[in-house]
Write a protein that holds these residues in place. Structure first.
Motif, mmCIF file in Angstrom:
data_model
loop_
_atom_site.group_PDB
_atom_site.id
_atom_site.type_symbol
_atom_site.label_atom_id
_atom_site.label_comp_id
_atom_site.label_asym_id
_atom_site.label_seq_id
_atom_site.Cartn_x
_atom_site.Cartn_y
_atom_site.Cartn_z
ATOM 1 N N ARG A 1 -138.954 34.028 -55.941
ATOM 2 C CA ARG A 1 -139.636 33.041 -56.786
ATOM 3 C C ARG A 1 -138.747 31.821 -57.021
ATOM 4 O O ARG A 1 -139.221 30.683 -57.052
ATOM 5 N N LYS A 2 -137.446 32.059 -57.186
ATOM 6 C CA LYS A 2 -136.512 30.944 -57.380
ATOM 7 C C LYS A 2 -136.421 30.093 -56.102
ATOM 8 O O LYS A 2 -136.260 28.869 -56.182
ATOM 9 N N ILE A 3 -136.506 30.740 -54.938
ATOM 10 C CA ILE A 3 -136.476 29.995 -53.676
ATOM 11 C C ILE A 3 -137.665 29.048 -53.602
ATOM 12 O O ILE A 3 -137.524 27.871 -53.224
ATOM 13 N N ILE A 4 -138.840 29.535 -53.975
ATOM 14 C CA ILE A 4 -140.042 28.698 -53.943
ATOM 15 C C ILE A 4 -139.901 27.523 -54.904
ATOM 16 O O ILE A 4 -140.215 26.373 -54.570
ATOM 17 N N ASP A 5 -139.406 27.795 -56.100
ATOM 18 C CA ASP A 5 -139.204 26.706 -57.070
ATOM 19 C C ASP A 5 -138.188 25.694 -56.556
ATOM 20 O O ASP A 5 -138.342 24.479 -56.737
ATOM 21 N N PHE A 6 -137.139 26.199 -55.882
ATOM 22 C CA PHE A 6 -136.074 25.332 -55.389
ATOM 23 C C PHE A 6 -136.575 24.380 -54.307
ATOM 24 O O PHE A 6 -136.345 23.170 -54.359
ATOM 25 N N ILE A 7 -137.286 24.911 -53.315
ATOM 26 C CA ILE A 7 -137.697 24.057 -52.189
ATOM 27 C C ILE A 7 -138.840 23.125 -52.575
ATOM 28 O O ILE A 7 -138.944 22.015 -52.045
ATOM 29 N N THR A 8 -139.701 23.550 -53.499
ATOM 30 C CA THR A 8 -140.819 22.682 -53.903
ATOM 31 C C THR A 8 -140.382 21.597 -54.876
ATOM 32 O O THR A 8 -141.109 20.620 -55.072
ATOM 33 N N SER A 9 -139.199 21.736 -55.471
ATOM 34 C CA SER A 9 -138.735 20.731 -56.436
ATOM 35 C C SER A 9 -138.313 19.426 -55.749
ATOM 36 O O SER A 9 -138.160 18.397 -56.418
ATOM 37 N N TYR A 10 -138.131 19.447 -54.424
ATOM 38 C CA TYR A 10 -137.665 18.253 -53.715
ATOM 39 C C TYR A 10 -138.810 17.467 -53.056
ATOM 40 O O TYR A 10 -138.574 16.429 -52.461
ATOM 41 N N GLY A 11 -140.014 17.989 -53.131
ATOM 42 C CA GLY A 11 -141.156 17.275 -52.564
ATOM 43 C C GLY A 11 -142.179 18.236 -51.986
ATOM 44 O O GLY A 11 -142.157 19.446 -52.261
#
Length: 405
Positions: A44-54
């Motif tokens: 879940r943190k990976i998804i939040d991390f990559i989607t936070s940049y665009g």
């Protein structure tokens, strides 16, 4: 004027305990990388991390069939496009070095540059069940073979009384006879210890045999529901059908056409011409287990199928060798199997099942739970994508009973 949303691509280097994630923009500029635990909360943190940049256009994941399997399922569940990334070339690694961040960035860049186009297997349906059952079955066969070999090796050096009694028996009769023995004596007697060990090995063989039979029954049941028409093809049995479906995967859309399937199973013709000679050779690539399955299909057809026998005779008269003829037959078999998997013969109209279910206000998941079936199977049955007359009759009868109630 509102700024255009940034498009990003993520690359993930997977390991057993941690996953390293890197993010680049659509122009290949590195944005960030970070390590996460390979657990549910880490995904879940990976998804939040990559989607936070665009806006994420694609995610390149290494090891989607092993360490990255669950991560790939989670990413697909979030609607992200997942691509399977191969391990970087060794020559490139020697020149540029290797580390988790470098591998993650390399995975993202391979997607951006179009070097990665493979769609990973979904691993979330009946085909995955086939793979798991076959895995256990294969180990049981290997263990049974080892036990039989050990029995025969012990009989070679066994006391003459034991060797003379059992050595001439066929394998199945030998195992049955040894399992029924009742050794008596003491542990200082070689004959007693030999019989005791042989009895234990025979019991192990019988237990493994029962395990293999149970696996075969499970494979047949799944194939009967998921691909009932595949085993109708000449030379295609439970073993061959299950292996080819595993190679194909739960998501048929990952293979765009029949030529890609032929390449995947290692039967696409490879040019091997030189000078005045024009010929093709057998492919050495692809899934070798699937290639072996097609080889078995061809062998059966060459021995029992009249059409195949006539083809072999015609090509032999043209001067073709046996290997060349079998190469062509494998290609034809792959074409036929691909068409059967992707476009099975027309099934009866079962559109009334979905209509009645909807009228009763039931979800397909509820019906699947009541009938003990997969949702995907019932969905395909309702849409006429598979044929299973027995299941359709059971489904229709159950809906009738619910309607009457």
């Amino acid at each position: 004027m509102a700024s255009k949303p940034t498009k990003v691509i993520a690359g993930i280097d997977t390991h057993s305990d941690t996953h390293h994630v890197a993010v680049i923009n659509e122009h290949g500029k590195p944005l960030a990388d970070k390590e996460f635990l390979a657990v549910g909360s880490g995904y879940r943190k990976i998804i939040d991390f990559i989607t936070s940049y665009g806006t994420v256009t694609a995610v390149g994941v290494e090891g989607t069939g092993s360490y990255g399997a669950e991560l790939a399922r989670t990413l697909r569940g979030e609607g992200l496009t997942v691509m399977e990334v191969n391990r970087p070339n060794r020559a490139v690694r020697r020149l540029k070095g290797k580390s988790d961040p470098l591998d993650a960035y390399q995975a993202a860049k391979s997607v951006l540059e179009g070097r990665t186009k493979a769609i990973p297997k979904a691993k979330d349906g009946p085909v995955e069940c086939l793979r798991i059952i076959r895995s256990g079955r294969a180990s049981a066969i290997k263990a049974r073979t080892a036990a039989i070999n050990q029995i025969k090796a012990l009989l070679v050096s066994a006391p003459d009384k034991v060797r003379a009694k059992y050595r001439a028996l066929a394998t199945s009769a030998l195992i049955t006879a040894l399992q029924r023995t009742r050794p008596s004596g003491h542990l200082a007697d070689p004959e007693y210890v030999t019989l005791l060990t042989l009895k234990a090995l025979a019991a192990r063989c019988q237990a493994l045999g029962a395990e293999i039979e149970a696996a075969d029954a499970a494979l047949k049941e799944i194939l009967g529901s998921y691909a009932p028409l595949l085993c109708d093809l000449p030379g295609v049995g439970t073993e061959v059908a299950s292996q080819l479906l595993i190679t194909f995967g739960d998501n048929p859309d990952r293979l765009g056409n029949e030529a890609q399937f032929a390449s995947l199973v290692g039967v696409a013709p490879v040019p091997a011409s030189s000078g005045k000679t024009t010929r093709h050779r057998l492919s050495r690539g692809g899934d070798r287990s699937a290639n072996n399955a097609l080889h078995q299909v061809v062998l059966v057809r060459m021995g029992s199928c009249q059409r195949t026998k006539e083809y072999v005779a015609k090509r032999t008269a043209e001067g073709k060798g046996k290997r060349e003829i079998m190469r062509c037959l494998k290609r034809y078999a792959a074409r036929e199997i691909y068409r059967q998997i992707t476009n099975p013969r027309p099934a009866p109209d079962n559109s009334d099942l979905r209509r009645v279910r909807t009228e009763l206000g039931m979800t397909i998941a509820t019906v699947a739970g009541e009938l003990g079936q997969w949702v995907s199977i019932l969905s395909r049955l309702e849409r006429g994508h598979i044929r299973n007359d027995e299941l359709a009759a059971t489904y229709r009868q159950w809906l009738t009973e619910q309607k009457a109630a």
